[in-house]
Design a protein around this motif. Structure first.
Motif, short mmCIF file in Angstrom:
data_model
loop_
_atom_site.label_atom_id
_atom_site.label_comp_id
_atom_site.label_asym_id
_atom_site.label_seq_id
_atom_site.Cartn_x
_atom_site.Cartn_y
_atom_site.Cartn_z
N GLN A 437 21.58 20.65 29.89
CA GLN A 437 22.13 22.00 29.78
C GLN A 437 21.28 23.00 30.55
OE1 GLN A 437 24.98 22.23 28.46
NE2 GLN A 437 25.20 21.19 26.50
N ALA A 438 19.97 22.77 30.56
CA ALA A 438 19.08 23.67 31.31
C ALA A 438 19.33 23.57 32.81
CB ALA A 438 17.62 23.33 30.98
N VAL A 439 19.62 22.37 33.29
CA VAL A 439 19.96 22.20 34.71
C VAL A 439 21.20 23.02 35.04
CG1 VAL A 439 20.82 20.56 36.43
CG2 VAL A 439 18.89 19.94 34.97
N ALA A 440 22.22 22.95 34.20
CA ALA A 440 23.46 23.69 34.43
C ALA A 440 23.21 25.19 34.45
CB ALA A 440 24.49 23.33 33.37
N ARG A 441 22.40 25.69 33.50
CA ARG A 441 22.13 27.13 33.45
C ARG A 441 21.38 27.61 34.68
NH1 ARG A 441 21.36 25.99 27.92
NH2 ARG A 441 19.13 25.68 28.25
N GLY A 442 20.41 26.83 35.12
CA GLY A 442 19.65 27.23 36.30
C GLY A 442 20.52 27.32 37.54
N ILE A 443 21.40 26.35 37.72
CA ILE A 443 22.31 26.36 38.87
C ILE A 443 23.23 27.57 38.80
CG2 ILE A 443 24.22 25.13 39.97
CD1 ILE A 443 22.81 22.52 38.93
N ALA A 444 23.75 27.85 37.62
CA ALA A 444 24.63 29.01 37.45
C ALA A 444 23.91 30.31 37.77
CB ALA A 444 25.18 29.04 36.03
N ASP A 445 22.69 30.47 37.30
CA ASP A 445 21.92 31.69 37.57
C ASP A 445 21.72 31.89 39.07
OD1 ASP A 445 21.65 32.33 34.89
OD2 ASP A 445 19.65 31.45 34.69
N ARG A 446 21.39 30.82 39.76
CA ARG A 446 21.09 30.94 41.19
C ARG A 446 22.34 31.10 42.06
NH1 ARG A 446 16.94 27.68 39.23
NH2 ARG A 446 18.12 25.72 39.37
N SER A 447 23.51 30.84 41.48
CA SER A 447 24.74 30.93 42.26
C SER A 447 25.33 32.33 42.30
CB SER A 447 25.80 29.98 41.68
OG SER A 447 26.31 30.47 40.45
N ILE A 448 24.96 33.19 41.36
CA ILE A 448 25.58 34.51 41.26
C ILE A 448 25.37 35.28 42.56
CG2 ILE A 448 25.63 36.70 40.02
CD1 ILE A 448 26.69 34.29 38.43
N THR A 449 26.48 35.75 43.13
CA THR A 449 26.44 36.42 44.43
C THR A 449 27.07 37.80 44.33
OG1 THR A 449 26.69 34.25 45.50
CG2 THR A 449 27.04 36.20 46.88
N LEU A 450 26.34 38.81 44.75
CA LEU A 450 26.85 40.18 44.77
C LEU A 450 27.26 40.50 46.21
CD1 LEU A 450 27.32 42.80 43.16
CD2 LEU A 450 24.97 43.48 43.76
N LEU A 451 28.57 40.56 46.45
CA LEU A 451 29.07 40.76 47.81
C LEU A 451 29.34 42.22 48.15
CD1 LEU A 451 31.51 37.72 48.07
CD2 LEU A 451 29.35 38.04 49.30
N ARG A 452 29.46 43.06 47.12
CA ARG A 452 29.74 44.48 47.38
C ARG A 452 29.27 45.29 46.18
NH1 ARG A 452 35.83 46.05 48.81
NH2 ARG A 452 35.31 44.81 50.66
N ASP A 453 28.67 46.44 46.43
CA ASP A 453 28.25 47.33 45.33
C ASP A 453 28.12 48.74 45.88
OD1 ASP A 453 27.54 48.16 42.83
OD2 ASP A 453 25.47 47.44 42.93
N ARG A 454 29.25 49.33 46.28
CA ARG A 454 29.28 50.63 46.95
C ARG A 454 28.80 51.77 46.05
NH1 ARG A 454 35.26 49.61 49.59
NH2 ARG A 454 34.57 48.32 51.35
N GLN A 455 29.09 51.66 44.75
CA GLN A 455 28.68 52.73 43.83
C GLN A 455 27.43 52.36 43.03
OE1 GLN A 455 32.02 51.65 43.73
NE2 GLN A 455 33.00 53.37 44.80
N THR A 456 26.73 51.34 43.45
CA THR A 456 25.52 50.85 42.77
C THR A 456 25.77 50.72 41.26
OG1 THR A 456 24.31 52.17 44.41
CG2 THR A 456 23.01 51.11 42.70
N MET A 457 26.73 49.89 40.94
CA MET A 457 27.08 49.67 39.53
C MET A 457 26.23 48.58 38.88
SD MET A 457 31.26 49.90 39.65
CE MET A 457 31.40 49.76 37.88
N VAL A 458 25.56 47.77 39.71
CA VAL A 458 24.75 46.66 39.18
C VAL A 458 23.27 46.99 39.36
CG1 VAL A 458 24.24 44.20 39.38
CG2 VAL A 458 26.58 45.02 39.73
N PRO A 459 22.48 46.92 38.28
CA PRO A 459 22.89 46.57 36.92
C PRO A 459 23.66 47.68 36.23
CG PRO A 459 20.56 47.16 36.96
CD PRO A 459 21.02 47.16 38.38
N ARG A 553 38.59 55.41 41.04
CA ARG A 553 37.37 55.37 40.25
C ARG A 553 36.59 54.10 40.59
NH1 ARG A 553 38.58 55.91 34.56
NH2 ARG A 553 36.42 55.29 34.29
N PRO A 554 35.30 54.05 40.29
CA PRO A 554 34.52 52.83 40.56
C PRO A 554 35.01 51.66 39.71
CG PRO A 554 33.06 54.72 40.28
CD PRO A 554 34.43 55.16 39.84
N VAL A 555 35.19 50.53 40.34
CA VAL A 555 35.61 49.31 39.66
C VAL A 555 34.74 48.15 40.16
CG1 VAL A 555 37.45 47.61 39.34
CG2 VAL A 555 37.99 50.07 39.31
N MET A 556 34.17 47.42 39.21
CA MET A 556 33.42 46.21 39.55
C MET A 556 34.29 45.01 39.22
SD MET A 556 30.84 44.34 40.51
CE MET A 556 29.63 45.61 40.84
#
Length: 623
Positions: A437-459, A553-556
C-alpha cells in the motif's frame, strides 16, 4: 479485456479424471502445510496436481533443470493431439462464489476435465474467492493450469465490491494508480516496485500470468481504449518504464505479458467494438510503436499479447494483427527475436469477431503464431476447429507441439507445476500488505501534475469554503469519496454536489446561482475508460456549463482518469491531473490541493493547443 470455498474431500473425489496425467500425490491441505517458496514471501504446498519431482524455482528466467526438461518431455509425450490443442485454450472465469453443483461451475469443471483446457483468465471477485476457485480448478486439472489475469492496475482489480447504501468496501488487493501516473512521476524504480507488488500478490492468489504492462504509446488523445493505460506518448520513456515493470513482475516470479502488439496507441477506435486501424508506416512503426516491445523483449518478458488492429504497412489486406503471420511470426518472432508465449487478445472482441467465425479466427490465430487462444466463445468448438485443421494439414503437428512445449515450460517457470495450490492464510499475509500500500501511495503522490493555475488557487486558501462539484456516472458510486474526506480532514468547510451525464441544464443553472462570491470552486471529473463503452468524456451539456462558469469566476478542475478532458472546458483557470481513478490518487490529490505534499509531476502526454508533454507547475509543500 479482461471462487468459491469448496470441500477438500469433495474436490478430491472429483479430481484426477483425465487419463493423461501422471498419478497425483495425495492432497495436502494448504492451511496445514506452510512451506515457503524460495525467493518470495509466499508459502506454498504440494497439491494433488503437483509433480513431486519438481521444486519451486529460485528465479523465473534461470535455465531449466534436467528434471524440469524431463517433466516437459514426459507430459508432452502423454498428450494426444486434441489434448495438446486443449492446452492452448484459456477460458474466462469470474471470481465470484458459486456452489460446486451450480451450472456455471459444472460447465467450468467439464472444460477442465473433458476439454482439457490449459488455462483460465480470472476476472473480478475478491482475492480470497479468486484463489479458492483457482485451487478448486487446479485440483481438477490433469496438467496444472496456467492461470492469468488482466492486472494493469495491480491485483486491486480483484475487489470484493461495495455494499450500498453504506458504501462499505468488501476489501481488495493493492490498488495501484494507472500506468500514465507512472509516466508523470517518471521513475523507473516506481515501475519496478509496482511490478514486484503485482507479481507477489498475483502468485499469492494463484495467478501465474500477468497481462501487464501496456506497452502502447498513447500518441492519440482521442484513443478511447488505451488512454491512461499507457505510460505516455514518448516511445523511449514508455519503453524504459515498460522494461522496469516487466523486471518487477518477473523478479517476483510471475510472468509478465506486454500488450497490445504491435501497438494500439495511435487509433481512435475501440477494438472491443470494431477493428482499429493503425496508420503508421514501417519507419514510424519502428521508431514509435515497436520501441517499448523491443525493450520488453530485451528485458526477458515471458509473454506478448497481440492487438486486434489492422496494420496496412505490414499486412495490406487488413487482416487483424492477431491473425496475420507477417505480424505474429514475421515481425514478432523473426525480426524482434521473441521466444516466449504469444497470446491473443480476447477472441470475443469485435475487432476480430467481425468478418471471422469463431472457428476461423482460432485456426488463423494458430497459423499466425499464437500459443494461447484467449477467451474463445466456445472452448470445445475452438478445439474442434483447430483439430480439424491439423487433420486436413492446414496446421502441422509440429506447429502445435511448438506452442504446447512453450506453454509447459512457462507452467514450470511460474510454479504452476510445483505449486498449483495456494494457501488462503498465506494470501492474507501478502495481498494488500502495508508495504505494498505504501508503494501505491508514493506513486500516486509523485504523479500529481499541476498543468494550470492562473489564479494561484493551489494550495487552497485556508478559512474559505470549497464547493466540490463531483462529476461521475451513476455507476461510479464511490467517486470523490476519498477526495472529499481528504479535503475535510484539512479542517476547512467543504460542500459537495454530485453531477452526472444526465444532470439537466436547469439543475446546473441552479447550482451556479447558489455559489457565493468567495467560494473556492473545485470540479472533479471521474471519467473511466471502459472496454466497449468509450466513456472518456464529460457530457457536452455539463462540460459547456463548466466552461461558462470558469469565464465568470476562478475554477479549479481536477481530472481523475482521462487527462484530456480539459479540452472540453478550456476556460478553467486551474487544472490538476492524477491520470487515475484509484482511491490513492484521490488521497494524493487532496493532500496536494491542501499543500500537505509537494507537486512534482509532469505531463507524459500532450493535448495540442492546451498542454505539452513535460509541462507541470511545481509547488512545495506548505510549511
Amino acid at each position: 479485456m479482461h471462487s468459491s470455498a469448496l470441500s477438500l474431500s469433495l474436490l478430491a473425489a472429483l479430481a484426477g479424471a483425465v487419463a493423461c496425467a501422471p498419478r497425483p500425490a495425495p492432497i495436502v491441505d494448504p492451511e496445514t502445510a506452510p512451506d515457503t517458496m524460495p525467493g518470495a514471501a509466499v508459502p506454498v504446498t504440494t497439491p494433488a496436481a503437483a509433480d513431486p519431482a519438481l521444486e519451486p524455482r529460485q528465479a523465473l528466467l534461470d535455465p531449466l533443470t534436467d528434471d524440469e526438461r524431463e517433466w516437459i518431455d514426459r507430459t508432452l509425450a502423454g498428450l494426444s493431439t486434441r489434448q495438446r490443442i486443449g492446452q492452448m485454450v484459456s477460458v474466462w472465469v469470474l471470481g465470484d462464489y458459486v456452489n460446486v453443483d451450480a451450472p456455471a461451475f459444472r460447465e467450468l469443471r467439464r472444460q477442465v476435465t473433458e476439454d482439457g483446457i490449459g488455462g483460465v483468465i480470472m476476472s473480478l471477485g475478491s482475492p480470497i474467492e479468486v484463489a479458492s476457485k483457482v485451487n478448486s480448478l487446479q485440483r481438477l486439472a490433469a496438467v496444472p493450469l496456467l492461470v492469468s489475469s488482466d492486472l494493469e492496475p495491480g491485483l486491486g482489480r480483484l475487489e470484493g465490491g461495495v455494499f450500498v447504501p453504506s458504501l462499505m468496501s468488501a476489501g481488495s488487493a493493492t490498488v495501484l494508480p494507472s500506468s500514465m501516473a507512472f509516466g508523470a512521476g517518471d521513475r523507473e524504480e516506481d515501475a519496478r516496485a509496482a511490478g514486484r507488488v503485482i507479481g507477489r500478490e498475483a502468485l499469492a492468489t494463484g495467478i501465474h500470468l500477468v497481462f501487464a504492462p501496456v506497452a502502447d504509446v498513447n500518441n492519440n488523445p482521442a484513443n478511447p481504449v488505451i488512454n491512461i493505460r499507457s505510460f505516455g506518448e514518448d516511445p523511449q520513456r514508455v519503453g524504459a518504464l515498460t522494461a522496469a515493470f516487466v523486471e518487477g513482475i518477473q523478479g517476483a516470479g510471475a510472468m509478465a505479458t506486454v500488450k497490445h502488439f504491435p501497438g494500439h496507441g495511435d487509433t481512435g477506435t475501440d477494438s472491443h467494438l470494431a477493428i482499429a486501424v493503425v496508420p503508421s508506416n514501417a519507419a514510424r512503426l519502428d521508431s514509435v510503436e515497436l520501441v517499448p516491445f523491443r525493450r520488453a523483449i530485451a528485458a526477458g518478458v515471458g509473454g506478448v499479447m497481440s492487438a486486434h488492429i489492422a496494420l496496412p504497412a505490414i499486412q495490406p489486406s487488413g487482416v487483424p494483427a492477431t491473425l496475420a503471420p507477417s505480424v505474429m511470426t514475421g515481425l514478432l518472432r523473426d525480426s524482434l527475436g521473441f521466444e516466449g508465449l504469444a497470446v491473443t487478445d480476447a477472441l470475443t472482441m469485435e475487432g476480430i469477431g467481425k468478418g471471422y467465425s469463431p472457428a476461423e479466427s482460432a485456426v488463423l490465430a494458430v497459423q499466425a503464431g499464437a500459443d494461447v487462444l484467449l477467451m474463445p466463445r466456445s472452448a470445445r468448438q475452438t478445439i474442434d476447429a483447430v483439430e480439424a485443421a491439423v487433420r486436413s494439414g492446414a496446421i502441422s503437428e509440429a506447429r502445435i507441439e511448438q506452442s504446447v512445449r512453450r506453454l509447459l515450460e512457462w507452467k514450470v517457470r511460474t510454479g504452476a507445476v510445483a505449486r498449483p495450490i495456494v494457501s488462503l492464510e498465506a494470501l492474507r499475509r501478502v495481498v494488500a500488505a502495508p508495504e505494498h500500500q505504501a508503494v501505491a501511495r508514493g506513486i500516486a503522490d509523485r504523479s500529481i501534475t499541476l498543468l494550470r493555475d492562473r489564479q494561484t488557487m493551489v494550495p487552497l486558501a485556508r478559512g474559505r469554503r470549497t464547493v466540490a462539484l463531483v462529476y461521475a456516472s451513476e455507476g461510479e458510486i464511490t467517486a470523490g469519496r476519498t477526495l472529499l474526506a481528504g479535503l475535510r480532514a484539512g479542517g476547512g468547510t467543504v460542500a459537495s454536489i454530485r453531477l452526472g451525464p444526465d444532470t439537466p441544464p436547469s439543475r446546473l443553472d441552479s447550482i451556479g446561482r447558489s455559489l457565493r462570491p468567495d467560494d473556492a470552486v473545485l470540479v472533479s471529473t471521474h471519467v473511466r475508460r471502459i472496454e466497449g463503452a468509450g466513456r472518456t468524456a464529460v457530457a457536452p451539456v455539463v462540460a459547456g456549463w463548466i466552461d461558462q462558469l470558469a469565464r465568470t469566476r476562478p475554477v479549479m478542475a481536477v481530472a481523475f482518469g482521462n487527462p484530456y478532458v480539459i479540452g472540453q472546458f478550456p476556460s478553467v483557470g486551474g487544472y490538476l491531473v492524477t491520470y487515475s481513478m484509484a482511491p490513492v490518487s484521490e488521497e494524493a490529490a487532496a493532500a496536494a490541493l491542501l499543500g500537505r505534499t509537494a507537486i512534482t509531476g509532469v505531463a507524459p502526454v500532450s493535448l495540442p493547443g492546451i498542454f505539452s508533454r513535460g509541462d507541470g507547475l511545481r509547488r512545495a509543500a506548505r510549511p
